[in-house]
Motif scaffolding. Sequence first.
Motif, PDB file in Angstrom:
ATOM      1  N   LEU B   9      74.380-152.892-107.602  1.00 35.08           N
ATOM      2  CA  LEU B   9      75.338-152.544-106.562  1.00 35.08           C
ATOM      3  C   LEU B   9      75.388-153.701-105.571  1.00 35.08           C
ATOM      4  N   ARG B  10      76.372-153.639-104.708  1.00 39.09           N
ATOM      5  CA  ARG B  10      76.517-154.743-103.755  1.00 39.09           C
ATOM      6  C   ARG B  10      75.884-154.377-102.427  1.00 39.09           C
ATOM      7  N   ILE B  11      74.778-155.016-102.142  1.00 35.01           N
ATOM      8  CA  ILE B  11      74.096-154.757-100.872  1.00 35.01           C
ATOM      9  C   ILE B  11      74.028-156.061-100.092  1.00 35.01           C
ATOM     10  N   VAL B  12      74.472-155.985 -98.852  1.00 34.41           N
ATOM     11  CA  VAL B  12      74.453-157.179 -98.013  1.00 34.41           C
ATOM     12  C   VAL B  12      73.284-157.064 -97.044  1.00 34.41           C
ATOM     13  N   GLY B  13      72.485-158.113 -96.956  1.00 32.83           N
ATOM     14  CA  GLY B  13      71.362-158.102 -96.021  1.00 32.83           C
ATOM     15  C   GLY B  13      71.535-159.175 -94.960  1.00 32.83           C
ATOM     16  N   PHE B  14      71.507-158.782 -93.705  1.00 32.19           N
ATOM     17  CA  PHE B  14      71.503-159.757 -92.616  1.00 32.19           C
ATOM     18  C   PHE B  14      70.059-159.891 -92.157  1.00 32.19           C
ATOM     19  N   LEU B  15      69.446-161.047 -92.416  1.00 32.68           N
ATOM     20  CA  LEU B  15      68.025-161.219 -92.124  1.00 32.68           C
ATOM     21  C   LEU B  15      67.825-162.255 -91.032  1.00 32.68           C
ATOM     22  N   CYS B  16      66.978-161.913 -90.092  1.00 24.77           N
ATOM     23  CA  CYS B  16      66.725-162.863 -89.010  1.00 24.77           C
ATOM     24  C   CYS B  16      65.907-164.031 -89.552  1.00 24.77           C
ATOM     25  N   ASN B  17      66.230-165.172 -89.067  1.00 26.76           N
ATOM     26  CA  ASN B  17      65.641-166.419 -89.551  1.00 26.76           C
ATOM     27  C   ASN B  17      64.132-166.469 -89.357  1.00 26.76           C
ATOM     28  N   TRP B  18      63.661-165.868 -88.251  1.00 27.75           N
ATOM     29  CA  TRP B  18      62.276-166.108 -87.839  1.00 27.75           C
ATOM     30  C   TRP B  18      61.285-165.145 -88.467  1.00 27.75           C
ATOM     31  N   THR B  36      67.357-156.732-107.393  1.00 31.17           N
ATOM     32  CA  THR B  36      68.144-157.960-107.196  1.00 31.17           C
ATOM     33  C   THR B  36      69.515-157.692-106.592  1.00 31.17           C
ATOM     34  N   ASP B  37      69.716-156.487-106.084  1.00 32.65           N
ATOM     35  CA  ASP B  37      71.060-156.151-105.585  1.00 32.65           C
ATOM     36  C   ASP B  37      71.385-156.805-104.250  1.00 32.65           C
ATOM     37  N   LEU B  38      70.352-157.168-103.519  1.00 34.02           N
ATOM     38  CA  LEU B  38      70.565-157.628-102.150  1.00 34.02           C
ATOM     39  C   LEU B  38      71.085-159.062-102.106  1.00 34.02           C
ATOM     40  N   ARG B  39      72.148-159.268-101.331  1.00 38.84           N
ATOM     41  CA  ARG B  39      72.658-160.617-101.084  1.00 38.84           C
ATOM     42  C   ARG B  39      72.336-160.952 -99.636  1.00 38.84           C
ATOM     43  N   ILE B  40      71.538-161.983 -99.452  1.00 39.62           N
ATOM     44  CA  ILE B  40      70.998-162.223 -98.113  1.00 39.62           C
ATOM     45  C   ILE B  40      71.855-163.204 -97.324  1.00 39.62           C
ATOM     46  N   ILE B  41      72.160-162.843 -96.090  1.00 37.71           N
ATOM     47  CA  ILE B  41      72.814-163.755 -95.152  1.00 37.71           C
ATOM     48  C   ILE B  41      71.813-163.996 -94.033  1.00 37.71           C
ATOM     49  N   ARG B  42      71.426-165.268 -93.855  1.00 34.89           N
ATOM     50  CA  ARG B  42      70.433-165.570 -92.831  1.00 34.89           C
ATOM     51  C   ARG B  42      71.114-165.723 -91.478  1.00 34.89           C
ATOM     52  N   VAL B  43      70.607-165.017 -90.492  1.00 35.29           N
ATOM     53  CA  VAL B  43      71.171-165.108 -89.144  1.00 35.29           C
ATOM     54  C   VAL B  43      70.051-165.524 -88.194  1.00 35.29           C
ATOM     55  N   PRO B  44      70.393-166.131 -87.050  1.00 34.39           N
ATOM     56  CA  PRO B  44      69.335-166.590 -86.151  1.00 34.39           C
ATOM     57  C   PRO B  44      68.475-165.438 -85.607  1.00 34.39           C
ATOM     58  N   CYS B  45      69.099-164.272 -85.453  1.00 33.21           N
ATOM     59  CA  CYS B  45      68.387-163.172 -84.791  1.00 33.21           C
ATOM     60  C   CYS B  45      69.121-161.892 -85.148  1.00 33.21           C
ATOM     61  N   SER B  46      68.408-160.781 -85.222  1.00 29.82           N
ATOM     62  CA  SER B  46      69.112-159.520 -85.493  1.00 29.82           C
ATOM     63  C   SER B  46      70.105-159.237 -84.368  1.00 29.82           C
ATOM     64  N   GLY B  47      69.858-159.790 -83.191  1.00 37.39           N
ATOM     65  CA  GLY B  47      70.786-159.631 -82.075  1.00 37.39           C
ATOM     66  C   GLY B  47      72.101-160.353 -82.299  1.00 37.39           C
ATOM     67  N   ARG B  48      72.114-161.281 -83.265  1.00 36.07           N
ATOM     68  CA  ARG B  48      73.355-161.991 -83.571  1.00 36.07           C
ATOM     69  C   ARG B  48      74.276-161.149 -84.448  1.00 36.07           C
ATOM     70  N   VAL B  49      73.733-160.111 -85.033  1.00 34.16           N
ATOM     71  CA  VAL B  49      74.536-159.327 -85.973  1.00 34.16           C
ATOM     72  C   VAL B  49      75.484-158.422 -85.196  1.00 34.16           C
ATOM     73  N   ASP B  50      76.729-158.828 -85.166  1.00 35.37           N
ATOM     74  CA  ASP B  50      77.761-158.024 -84.542  1.00 35.37           C
ATOM     75  C   ASP B  50      77.956-156.790 -85.419  1.00 35.37           C
ATOM     76  N   PRO B  51      77.929-155.594 -84.849  1.00 33.05           N
ATOM     77  CA  PRO B  51      78.159-154.404 -85.671  1.00 33.05           C
ATOM     78  C   PRO B  51      79.439-154.503 -86.497  1.00 33.05           C
ATOM     79  N   LEU B  52      80.389-155.325 -86.020  1.00 35.55           N
ATOM     80  CA  LEU B  52      81.634-155.474 -86.777  1.00 35.55           C
ATOM     81  C   LEU B  52      81.393-156.152 -88.121  1.00 35.55           C
TER      82      LEU B  52
END
Lengths: 360, 488, 290
Positions: B9-18, B36-52
């Motif tokens: 399935l398609r799972i998107v993961g927003f992961l904090c860099n640190w 292996t379903d997770l596709r990781i997007i590295r972000v500087p901080c979970s606070g950077r993840v706009d709910p949008l």
Amino acid sequence: MSAYSYLTAQEIPTLVERLAPHFEQVLVPTEQKGVKESVIFAPWTKGSPISLAKATVPPKAAVFPKCETLFSYKIEKDTQDAPKLTLNPEIYAPKTLIFAARPCDALGLNILDRPFLQSHYVDPYYAAKRDKLCVVTLTCPSGCENCFCHWVGIGPAATQGADIVLTAIKSGYVAQAMTQKGQELLEKCAFKDGTDKVPEVNQARKAAWESLKPAPDLSQIHSTLAQSFADLDFWTQETQACLSCGACTYFCPTCYCFTITDEGDAQSPQGGQRLRSQDNCMAQLYTREASGHNPRPNKALRMRNRVTHKYMTYKETWGAFACSGCGRCIQHCPVGLDIRAILLAAIARTTNTPDMQGGK
Amino acid sequence: MSDVTTKELRIVGFLCNWCSYGGADTAGVARAKQPTDLRIIRVPCSGRVDPLFIVRALFLGADGVLVSGCHPRDCHYSTGNFYARRRLEVLKQFLPILGIDSRRFEYTWVSASEGQRWQHVVTTFTEQIHSLGAAPKFMDVEPKEFKLGARVSTPILPLGAGQDQPLKELKTAIKEALPKLEVVIGWQQGRDPLHAVPLFMRKAEDVDKLIWGPCNVHNVATYLREYQGHKVGLVLKACDARSVIELLQENLASREDLTLFSLPCQGTFDYGRVEQCIGRYTQLSDVQFTQSAATVMVDGTSKTLPYAEYMQSKCLRCTSRLPKLVDISFGTDPTEDAKDARESAESLPPELALVESLSLEERMAFWRASMERCIRCGACRNSCPMCICRDHCISDTRDPHFMTQADTFLEKLFFQVIHALHLAGRCTECGECQRSCPLGIPILALRQKLNRIISELFAGYQAGSDPSQVPPLLCYAVEEPKIKEREW
Amino acid sequence: MVTPAPTTNPSRPKMQGNPYVPMPATVKEVIQETPVIKTIRVVLDDENARTNFHFEPGQVGQVSVFGVGEATFVIASPPTETNYLQFSVMRAGEVTSAIHKLNVGDKVGVRAPLGNFFPYTSWQGKNVFFIGGGIGMAPIRTILLHLLAHKQDYGTISLLYGTRTPNDMSYKYELEDWLNREDLNCNLCIDTAAPNWPHRVGLIPNVLKELAPSPKNTVAVLCGPPIMIRFTIQALQELGFAPEAIVTTLERRMKCGLGICGRCNIGGSYVCVDGPVYTLKQLQSLPNEL
């Protein structure tokens, strides 16, 4: 055969049913649920309910959609070869019937025709749709608080832009063919001859006219507006309440501003589309240049552009108003800004201060 | 009809860099077995993840979205995840109103050393998504309309035409204050006596046009953003004043610039309902207001509009007639008598009650049907007193490119989500967005839901109640009593 | 390519076919003119389109970077240049930034020619004084080169080209030649003094007043940022140039380029079809909406 057919009120759906086979798409006013009554032109299928109310949204999308694809693009890049660019123009133009539009809606289509068809270029997307369009209008039984079609030279019983005109009489409706196309369609529908009802039709149309409040003389409004053009205080004063949302333009049967945008990465596997979408001259971004310079930076200047386009510059170019008086801009404005009030204020301004001609 | 043909399935993961990205790395280095379903997007901080981002991913076909950051108190930027926790919890509770199962979105905390924990988190979440299956797609749901149910029928406070209120005194007071003010904004009669329009009073004679009564629907606080830094007066209904207070809370208006006038408000019309009675394109005459109803001649026929039936539902639930913040007011506020009626005030408004009564799939069908008729006119946005970005709305920008021009209901629903989420904890529920919608789309339901989530999570918080309060999504608490952390 | 006969007023070349669909083209050369200005030279991919393509100096084109969008630029090469079309682009917005990222061999789209052109036949026998400010030199270049190619039909041809600093000068590779030409009176200026600058210093309107070209039998043609245009027009009027002898070319935000979409209009005049070239006299008859 006569140009008039007679049908009872119950036969309205029958009329649509008999017309429908000649079209790929029939758009009928359809009531929507929600927190207020709204009526939109929606595709008709057998059995779907038909509202004869004046639609909330004019039918201009039939020829000038909210958004349409101009072409799709795709660039295939191979490391070895030169990139390959493919452009695929798409012109979608189903044979369409607009049913039970109002006279102002039909006139709106005529107003759109000029810039799209008679200007420097013929717009192929518009032309294809317009060519395959047939319009049935329903004359209005009376005037109302927010429409003003008789100000701009038509009226509740106007027939411009219609192929067939329906008029309600006491015992039903009379359909009158206005064009060759309309005549042929009506013949195929095979309703009773309505020639003997013509006096009743004329009476109904006359009654509609008589219900109207007197209209001001707008024959010189283009020069009145030209005189007020440079008076920024006037425009600022008249547009104080405006929220710059643009509802007036999107609900207008005659507004035709649009934007063109690319959506989708050209080098992605699916490519992208260049879209043309209805746009809104009330928005600040509309005229802002990349440099930041904006010739119409505030709402007063933008409203001035809208008003003068409708009653001054369009008239100078095409000899007619770019307004069919449908009143939707007034009805749907969140703050009830009234374009009629601006016109009247401009007239009052020039009559009261003849020495200020040419602005300040 | 899923696009995914394999078991994955398609799972998107927003992961904090640190932290969490490091945790995933640790798990990888340790060769921990993971789905292996997770596709990781590295972000500087979970606070950077706009709910949008999360809503966009779900709208575009993700079956699940996981956000993972540093443990609270461990944020690399010290407080980023505290803010994230509030936002993400609000979003999680908000998703169902759109028809999206809230289990499709989770947020967790995993540190860089917790390889094993990461393995556990990703396995548990992936299993959760697999048990839910591929996400139902809006595109596959047939649009369906639903009719609003009945609303509270008895108002908490008696409604009226406000014709006996001390308008004369108010006018005198405005005239006195006018020399020190650039403009005072109120209402005047519009195209007919049953419609009002905003009035901009600059000269004494303008003040004579001021009216008070059930037609004064507009929230004139919306104009404040245009007059930032100018000395202005506003004539406010009690509910409008909440918007002013919220703007003060956010330092978007300054108290010393404002002079607030008010009279006791006895309710304003719901023009959606009024139009059902008087029609949309009719001729009106002889408008009369009595204390219980308005009467009007419509195309020659007399019609009566009893207030209890024709006023806005917010007015039926209103418990205060005078603003909490006002400089000059006349008349009295019978709020004290209304204390017992709190319960009725807390009952669900009809828009929200309707959506909440639907199943998740029906909600998708409902939003599809509702948003298909949206023509993106922007009235909802521009009439909102809290929409302060004005010409810089992210729905208009091309960079970042949040929205396309494509005329699909999903884009239009996404716009409503942008608006609603940008109002989370800020919306004063004045209802201008829905009132302004020419197509009567019940978009207020989204804001109403968010307000109830916020109130539940943050100790009954109500936007626009107290100028000294900080809006809950603009601050954080180290311990969040109402937010339940994931146990896995 | 057709060179219009000097005595007849050439008719206006227009886009052919579906006017919304660009002609595919390939970037042939990219020249970094200044830190923010790049010149791209593009070649139309289709041979037929290439041979049938005609334009007049001053006409504009819409350059597409697919996936980003379109923007309008003047065709800065002279009509006599048949090997490529040249556009000089200042990086400002989304599309111009994308153009700055283009490399040789990349694909673009061109919708051209659009708009009107410089009424150069009416200048025959007259002196022509060109004034270009910053990126406004692009349209001046096309008409300047065109006139120099038909030198015999005109009187003295002069140029005043000004930028903020020496670094902001475009077409540096041509300036030396222009300065040395017998048939061109070339003046360069920068806003404030800079080391090793052998030419004039000062704002364009001031330098213009120093040069004080005689308005007698002379046409002034100018292009530049709005503020420069405003003050230069004032200076020209002070020098005695009549409104019909002052020609400028305007820039507006455009989308369709076909006189429909309603963005670029000044009153009822659509810059994309009725312009971009206007005489001051024409502008004075339009509503003041610059």
